[in-house]
Each structure stands twice: as C-alpha cells, then as structure tokens.
Design a protein around this motif. Structure first.
Motif, PDB file in Angstrom:
ATOM      1  N   THR A 166       0.813  -1.211   0.000  1.00 29.07           N
ATOM      2  CA  THR A 166       0.000   0.000   0.000  1.00 29.07           C
ATOM      3  C   THR A 166       0.853   1.271   0.000  1.00 29.07           C
ATOM      4  O   THR A 166       0.464   2.269  -0.615  1.00 29.07           O
ATOM      5  N   SER A 167       2.000   1.245   0.650  1.00 25.92           N
ATOM      6  CA  SER A 167       2.872   2.425   0.637  1.00 25.92           C
ATOM      7  C   SER A 167       3.295   2.766  -0.789  1.00 25.92           C
ATOM      8  O   SER A 167       3.282   3.936  -1.197  1.00 25.92           O
ATOM      9  N   LEU A 168       3.649   1.748  -1.557  1.00 17.54           N
ATOM     10  CA  LEU A 168       4.061   1.985  -2.939  1.00 17.54           C
ATOM     11  C   LEU A 168       2.891   2.471  -3.785  1.00 17.54           C
ATOM     12  O   LEU A 168       3.035   3.391  -4.602  1.00 17.54           O
ATOM     13  N   ILE A 169       1.722   1.869  -3.597  1.00 15.10           N
ATOM     14  CA  ILE A 169       0.550   2.293  -4.367  1.00 15.10           C
ATOM     15  C   ILE A 169       0.238   3.757  -4.108  1.00 15.10           C
ATOM     16  O   ILE A 169      -0.027   4.533  -5.024  1.00 15.10           O
ATOM     17  N   TYR A 170       0.287   4.159  -2.833  1.00 17.29           N
ATOM     18  CA  TYR A 170      -0.120   5.507  -2.467  1.00 17.29           C
ATOM     19  C   TYR A 170       0.948   6.567  -2.754  1.00 17.29           C
ATOM     20  O   TYR A 170       0.615   7.741  -2.897  1.00 17.29           O
ATOM     21  N   CYS A 171       2.215   6.162  -2.833  1.00 18.12           N
ATOM     22  CA  CYS A 171       3.295   7.151  -2.967  1.00 18.12           C
ATOM     23  C   CYS A 171       3.860   7.291  -4.376  1.00 18.12           C
ATOM     24  O   CYS A 171       4.452   8.329  -4.691  1.00 18.12           O
ATOM     25  N   THR A 172       3.723   6.269  -5.218  1.00 14.17           N
ATOM     26  CA  THR A 172       4.430   6.294  -6.496  1.00 14.17           C
ATOM     27  C   THR A 172       3.653   6.977  -7.611  1.00 14.17           C
ATOM     28  O   THR A 172       4.222   7.284  -8.656  1.00 14.17           O
ATOM     29  N   ALA A 208       0.054   4.875   6.199  1.00 16.83           N
ATOM     30  CA  ALA A 208      -0.273   6.298   6.368  1.00 16.83           C
ATOM     31  C   ALA A 208       0.961   7.107   6.761  1.00 16.83           C
ATOM     32  O   ALA A 208       1.051   8.301   6.445  1.00 16.83           O
ATOM     33  N   VAL A 209       1.916   6.467   7.442  1.00 15.63           N
ATOM     34  CA  VAL A 209       3.113   7.179   7.910  1.00 15.63           C
ATOM     35  C   VAL A 209       4.005   7.609   6.753  1.00 15.63           C
ATOM     36  O   VAL A 209       4.321   8.802   6.619  1.00 15.63           O
ATOM     37  N   PRO A 210       4.451   6.689   5.871  1.00 15.14           N
ATOM     38  CA  PRO A 210       5.276   7.154   4.751  1.00 15.14           C
ATOM     39  C   PRO A 210       4.527   8.083   3.803  1.00 15.14           C
ATOM     40  O   PRO A 210       5.131   8.972   3.201  1.00 15.14           O
ATOM     41  N   TYR A 263       6.224  11.572   3.078  1.00 15.53           N
ATOM     42  CA  TYR A 263       6.598  11.815   1.683  1.00 15.53           C
ATOM     43  C   TYR A 263       5.902  13.053   1.135  1.00 15.53           C
ATOM     44  O   TYR A 263       6.539  13.979   0.628  1.00 15.53           O
ATOM     45  N   GLN A 264       4.579  13.080   1.252  1.00 14.62           N
ATOM     46  CA  GLN A 264       3.822  14.203   0.711  1.00 14.62           C
ATOM     47  C   GLN A 264       4.063  15.473   1.519  1.00 14.62           C
ATOM     48  O   GLN A 264       4.108  16.575   0.959  1.00 14.62           O
ATOM     49  N   GLY A 265       4.231  15.316   2.831  1.00 18.48           N
ATOM     50  CA  GLY A 265       4.490  16.483   3.664  1.00 18.48           C
ATOM     51  C   GLY A 265       5.810  17.144   3.333  1.00 18.48           C
ATOM     52  O   GLY A 265       5.896  18.378   3.234  1.00 18.48           O
ATOM     53  N   LEU A 266       6.853  16.332   3.136  1.00 21.78           N
ATOM     54  CA  LEU A 266       8.157  16.887   2.779  1.00 21.78           C
ATOM     55  C   LEU A 266       8.121  17.561   1.409  1.00 21.78           C
ATOM     56  O   LEU A 266       8.712  18.627   1.211  1.00 21.78           O
ATOM     57  N   LEU A 267       7.416  16.933   0.463  1.00 23.44           N
ATOM     58  CA  LEU A 267       7.282  17.547  -0.861  1.00 23.44           C
ATOM     59  C   LEU A 267       6.539  18.877  -0.770  1.00 23.44           C
ATOM     60  O   LEU A 267       6.885  19.842  -1.459  1.00 23.44           O
ATOM     61  N   THR A 268       5.522  18.929   0.087  1.00 20.77           N
ATOM     62  CA  THR A 268       4.751  20.163   0.253  1.00 20.77           C
ATOM     63  C   THR A 268       5.622  21.274   0.823  1.00 20.77           C
ATOM     64  O   THR A 268       5.634  22.407   0.324  1.00 20.77           O
ATOM     65  N   LEU A 269       6.363  20.940   1.887  1.00 25.34           N
ATOM     66  CA  LEU A 269       7.198  21.944   2.540  1.00 25.34           C
ATOM     67  C   LEU A 269       8.333  22.431   1.643  1.00 25.34           C
ATOM     68  O   LEU A 269       8.753  23.592   1.719  1.00 25.34           O
ATOM     69  N   ALA A 270       8.827  21.529   0.801  1.00 23.32           N
ATOM     70  CA  ALA A 270       9.969  21.878  -0.055  1.00 23.32           C
ATOM     71  C   ALA A 270       9.551  22.160  -1.497  1.00 23.32           C
ATOM     72  O   ALA A 270      10.397  22.199  -2.389  1.00 23.32           O
ATOM     73  N   ALA A 271       8.255  22.377  -1.705  1.00 19.92           N
ATOM     74  CA  ALA A 271       7.731  22.513  -3.075  1.00 19.92           C
ATOM     75  C   ALA A 271       8.444  23.590  -3.875  1.00 19.92           C
ATOM     76  O   ALA A 271       8.776  23.405  -5.050  1.00 19.92           O
ATOM     77  N   GLY A 272       8.682  24.745  -3.264  1.00 20.15           N
ATOM     78  CA  GLY A 272       9.310  25.844  -3.979  1.00 20.15           C
ATOM     79  C   GLY A 272      10.705  25.512  -4.475  1.00 20.15           C
ATOM     80  O   GLY A 272      11.130  25.986  -5.537  1.00 20.15           O
ATOM     81  N   TRP A 273      11.425  24.683  -3.710  1.00 19.92           N
ATOM     82  CA  TRP A 273      12.784  24.319  -4.091  1.00 19.92           C
ATOM     83  C   TRP A 273      12.819  23.129  -5.048  1.00 19.92           C
ATOM     84  O   TRP A 273      13.633  23.071  -5.972  1.00 19.92           O
ATOM     85  N   ILE A 274      11.909  22.159  -4.823  1.00 15.33           N
ATOM     86  CA  ILE A 274      11.939  20.912  -5.597  1.00 15.33           C
ATOM     87  C   ILE A 274      11.265  21.046  -6.955  1.00 15.33           C
ATOM     88  O   ILE A 274      11.690  20.423  -7.929  1.00 15.33           O
ATOM     89  N   GLN A 275      10.223  21.855  -7.046  1.00 16.12           N
ATOM     90  CA  GLN A 275       9.423  21.893  -8.269  1.00 16.12           C
ATOM     91  C   GLN A 275      10.241  22.100  -9.550  1.00 16.12           C
ATOM     92  O   GLN A 275       9.970  21.454 -10.568  1.00 16.12           O
TER      93      GLN A 275
END
Length: 227
Positions: free
Chosen positions: A105-111, A157-159, A163-175
């Motif tokens: 489920t982690s892979l399904i939800y994150c990839t 739910a943890v990963p 995963y999504q939280g870190l992407l959200t916080l770093a969106a300006g740099w990662i995008q």
C-alpha cells in the motif's frame, strides 16, 4: 492549515484500513485467499498502467537497475523484515503479514503522480484539492487492502504523510527539478515496482521490491541530467 492535504490523506488511509480490518475479522481466512489474489491482479494491472506511460524506457530500465543496486547495498527490505518480526513478537498474530501490507500500500499511495502534483499544489499556496481527492481514493482502497492484507496497511499512512508532507514543505525548491517528464518516468519506474509486488502476492517468486525504492530518485536525476 499547513500540510492539511497530507494529514487528511493519512487519516483517510487509517480510517479505511480500520474498516477493512473489522471486515477481515468477520471473514474466515480460507475465504480471503481469492480476494488476496484479486488484490494482486489489481496491483499488477495498476503497475502496468503506470509503466506503459513512460516516454523514455531506457530511463526506467536504468533507474530500476541502479536503484536496485543501491537498495541491495543498503538492505532496505532486510531492515523492514527485521522490524516486522519485532513488531509481530510484541503484538502477536495481529501483525502477521505486516511487511506485505505495508510495502504494497505504501508503494501504491506514494508512487503515483497525484502524490507529487498534489503536494506541489498545496506547497505553492493552492487549495489541496488533488490531495483530498487522492485521500478519498486511498481511503476506499485501504478498506479492500486491509481486508485482504491485514494490519500493515494502517502504517502506510506514515510514509504517505512524510513523503507528501516533505514535498509540500519543499515545493518551492523541488518543483524546478520535477518536470513533467521527471514525474512521468518516476511514476513509470514505480509501476514496475508495483508489478513486482503483485507477482509476490501471487506467489510466483520473491522479488525484493523494497530494495528497488531508490530507483524513484534515480529516475528524477537521470531525466534531469539527460532530458
């Protein structure tokens, strides 16, 4: 509210998984064999659908090969299995099959691409409509997954949140690094991993899918360097 989309997504998964576990308790284990195989076919089909969207097959091949090498050296799956055994000893029979449910489920939800695009949407100041829609889909999927695969689904739910939280916080740099091509090839690489998960669930062979995870990062790097 910061990270509202990621928090809501994780809560949807937990609620769906709890509902699935309640359903699982009322159904004999023998009857659950066919639903597990059905989930395996679903995972394979989902993986094929993601993998065939690649525009650069060589990137996907190289990402899986290099990512698997890195994962093998780090022994990611071995570490997870050791942690799962400790958890099973503490909790008992309720934790059996933890790693299968968790990894699947982690892979399904994150990839998928919705995780990346949704996190960027919220991180750049927009309303997290994509993550809320994804959360609802993940929650409904978790009902079936937990009923089939058990306890480990809750912990996916943890990963997802991290995963999504870190992407959200770093969106300006990662995008700037996550072009449409990078997201496509990362998703296609993840699709191959999902196919491996499905093969594992069907019992054809044992593929150490967890050790392939670095391939997701490798895919982004290769697209950035060469395309």
């Amino acid at each position: 509210m910061p990270l509202f989309g990621s928090i809501a997504n994780a809560l949807f998964i937990v609620c769906g998984a709890l509902a699935g576990l309640l359903l699982r308790k009322k159904i004999p284990a023998k009857i659950m064999e066919l639903p597990v195989q059905g989930m395996a076919l679903f995972v394979v089909t989902l993986g094929v659908g993601m993998a065939i969207k690649t525009q650069q097959p060589l990137v996907v091949i190289a990402s899986i090969a290099l990512g698997s090498l890195i994962g093998e050296l780090m022994n990611l799956e071995g570490a997870l299995e050791a942690a799962s055994m400790k958890l099973e000893k503490r909790i008992g029979d309720g934790a059996k099959g933890f790693s299968t449910g968790f990894i699947t489920t982690s892979l399904i939800y994150c990839t998928g691409s919705m995780a990346v695009l949704g996190a960027f949407e919220e991180g750049l100041g927009g309303y997290p409509s994509l993550l809320l829609a994804k959360g609802l889909i993940d929650g409904l999927t978790s009902v079936a997954m937990a009923a089939s695969l058990g306890f480990g689904v809750i912990f996916s739910a943890v990963p997802v949140f991290l995963y999504q939280g870190l992407l959200t916080l770093a969106a300006g740099w990662i995008q700037p690094f996550m072009s449409e091509a990078a997201v496509t090839e990362m998703s296609a690489t993840g699709g191959l991993m999902l196919m491996g998960i499905g093969i594992n669930l069907l019992g054809f062979m044992k593929i150490r899918v967890m050790n392939m995870l670095p391939g997701l990062v490798v895919a982004v790097i290769l697209v950035r360097l060469f395309f």
